[in-house]
Design an enzyme around this catalytic site. Structure first.
Site, PDB file in Angstrom:
ATOM      1  N   ASN A 172      -8.684   1.198   0.755  1.00  0.00           N
ATOM      2  CA  ASN A 172      -8.383   0.676   2.091  1.00  0.00           C
ATOM      3  C   ASN A 172      -9.659   0.478   2.905  1.00  0.00           C
ATOM      4  OD1 ASN A 172      -5.825   1.132   1.142  1.00  0.00           O
ATOM      5  ND2 ASN A 172      -5.053   1.942   3.067  1.00  0.00           N
ATOM      6  N   GLU A 191     -11.208  -2.623   1.816  1.00  0.00           N
ATOM      7  CA  GLU A 191     -10.420  -3.725   2.392  1.00  0.00           C
ATOM      8  C   GLU A 191     -10.927  -4.035   3.817  1.00  0.00           C
ATOM      9  OE1 GLU A 191      -6.161  -3.065   1.951  1.00  0.00           O
ATOM     10  OE2 GLU A 191      -5.892  -3.765   3.995  1.00  0.00           O
ATOM     11  N   SER A 193      -0.475   0.346  -3.751  1.00  0.00           N
ATOM     12  CA  SER A 193      -0.975  -0.738  -2.906  1.00  0.00           C
ATOM     13  C   SER A 193      -0.345  -2.063  -3.295  1.00  0.00           C
ATOM     14  CB  SER A 193      -2.492  -0.841  -3.027  1.00  0.00           C
ATOM     15  OG  SER A 193      -2.950  -1.887  -2.210  1.00  0.00           O
TER      16      SER A 193
END
Ligand code: 2AM
Length: 484
Positions: A189, A192, A131
């Site tokens: 993710n 996020e 990432s």
């Protein structure tokens, strides 16, 4: 060309792959570059990699011959079939104890399958989350490697060498067995998505309820970025809000309000449903993007459906801004607690030995969700590695307690003003549910037994399933096999 053998091979010369190679080179490792379209190897050596120790190969055979043993081959190619195709071609060229690393955006189930299949062939497979985008890959990504544990000592130096550092600690550690690395990346993710949605809700409240200017909002966020909420996403949002178009207007006001998605948030939500863990905030964040993308329908509905007449907040703006900050912080704590609940359940299902503090540290720097807050999570797991839920850690318990009144006030206000706050609201609903000794699910059990004879347990006799003939007709036969 020198006869020096390469420490690692990297297949896939798109930007991420190229940048990881250059990063490895910066840290003293000799990398052999390969790509399906081999012209890209020459182009890379002549341009970006010019003057470095990077070497190239024009076939997999040549690449493998240039590697030190155990051979380390890392792929950064398109997720899916391309990974399987490369594995099939590599296996006959490798020997027992060699290592194949997939650093692409693979699904964790694929990584589990590949790890098991390669184990049969005595090849060590690693599926690693990477990432931080192009910039991270070049100067320090967050790396989340999982798979065959025997591979870790052989790749640790390279991985921790190139990873982002926070207080000199690398944002990379061994995650766990088979698909654990890619699972953790998926949850990253998802989180996020949640963090972004929370910031969007704060933005809408400041913009619509408080009618702050974009420059003012930018300053508020810059201020927040100095405290508990210090994070990459708050920082870039502050920059976005003050960014002006050529005509001097904030560019953000001209951007279409329909969010795209590539699916990783969706996969986290799907996993949450699959394993029965209430990861509600990420789920709501995915749905909020879905609702946003129904732009045409929303435009139509906005002409027909009414909300409350009063849409602005009448009280003290400064005070309410601080309430919003606290609502965001409390909701964020719930979101991370939910994310770690999902990790814990996956660890149980797949028999992974997850290092939760290590995961928090891996996310602490290098990646999109990097924040000071993740340092607090690391501390919580350091204090108690067996911590069952983040909300039960003293630091987070007290933080939520401190925010609670503001959090409720913000959501109540948003409801009264007709401003949607799905993520703030679901976080609070989760908090109130989680802290309830009793929930109304006794009624669900009674209803299920009434219409489907599904049976229920009495509080006084757990483990004993009873059916009641609620209507006096329909019989006393209970259903144990049928699920409505
Ligand atoms: P290419 O340059 O030959 O297209 C990102 O797309 C990377 O994945 C690129 O290095 C690309 O190679 C590689 N890639 C994509 N699909 C592939 C496939 N089916 N087989 C091999 N490599 C592939």
């Amino acid at each position: 060309m020198s006869s020096e053998k390469a420490d690692i091979a990297l297949i896939g010369l798109a930007v991420m792959g190229q940048n990881l190679i250059l990063n490895m080179n910066d840290h003293g490792f000799v990398v052999c570059a390969y790509n399906r379209t081999t012209e890209k190897v020459d182009k890379f050596l002549k341009n970006e990699a010019k003057g470095t120790k990077v070497i190239g190969a024009h076939s997999l055979e040549e690449m493998v011959a240039k590697l030190k043993k155990p051979r380390r081959v890392m792929m950064l190619v398109k997720a899916g079939q391309a990974v399987d195709d490369f594995i099939d071609k590599l296996v006959p060229l490798l020997e027992s104890g060699d290592i194949i690393i997939d650093g692409g955006n693979s699904e964790y189930a694929d990584s589990r399958r590949r790890c098991a299949a390669l184990k049969e062939k005595e090849i060590l497979f690693v599926g690693s989350g990477v990432s931080g985008g192009e910039e991270g890959a070049r100067y320090g990504p967050s790396l989340m490697p999982g798979g065959a544990p025997e591979a870790w000592p052989h790749i640790k130096e390279i991985f921790q060498g190139i990873a982002a550092k926070v207080n000199e600690e690398p944002c990379c550690d061994w995650v766990g067995e088979d698909g654990a690395g890619h699972f953790v990346k998926m949850v990253h993710n998802g989180i996020e998505y949640g963090d972004m949605q929370l910031i969007c809700e704060a933005y809408q409240l400041m913009k619509d309820a408080l009618e702050l200017s974009h420059d003012d909002m930018s300053e508020v966020l810059a201020e927040w970025n100095k405290g508990e909420l210090d994070s990459f996403l708050i920082e870039i949002t502050s920059n976005i809000l003050k960014y002006k178009d050529t005509d001097g207007e904030p560019l953000i006001t001209k951007i279409q309000d329909a969010a795209g998605q590539k699916g990783t948030g969706k996969w986290t939500a799907i996993s949450a449903l699959e394993y029965g863990i209430p990861v509600t905030l990420i789920g709501e964040s995915v749905f909020a993007r879905c609702l946003s993308s129904l732009k045409d329908e929303r435009v139509e509905a906005s002409k027909v459906l009414q909300g409350p007449s009063n849409a602005t907040y009448q009280g003290d703006k400064k005070e309410f801004t601080e309430n919003i900050r606290k609502a965001l912080y409390a909701s964020k704590i719930v979101s991370y607690a939910q994310g770690f609940m999902l990790l814990r359940e996956a660890a149980k299902v797949f028999d992974w030995n997850l290092n939760y503090g290590g995961i928090a540290l891996m996310w602490r720097g290098g990646c999109i969700i990097r924040s000071v807050f993740l340092g607090n999570i690391k501390t919580a797991f350091d204090k108690n590695p067996k911590l069952s839920n983040l909300l039960l850690d003293e630091f987070f318990r007290d933080a939520i307690q401190d925010c609670q009144e503001s959090w409720r006030h913000v959501i109540a206000t948003a409801v009264n003003l007709g401003i949607p706050t799905p993520a703030f609201s679901t976080a609070l609903a989760f908090y109130d549910g989680f802290r309830s000794e009793r929930l109304p699910a006794n009624l669900i059990q009674a209803q299920r037994d009434y219409f489907g004879a599904h049976t229920y347990e009495l509080l006084s006799e757990p483990g004993k399933f009873i059916h009641t003939n609620w209507t006096g007709h329909g019989g006393n036969v209970s259903s144990t096999t049928y699920n409505a």
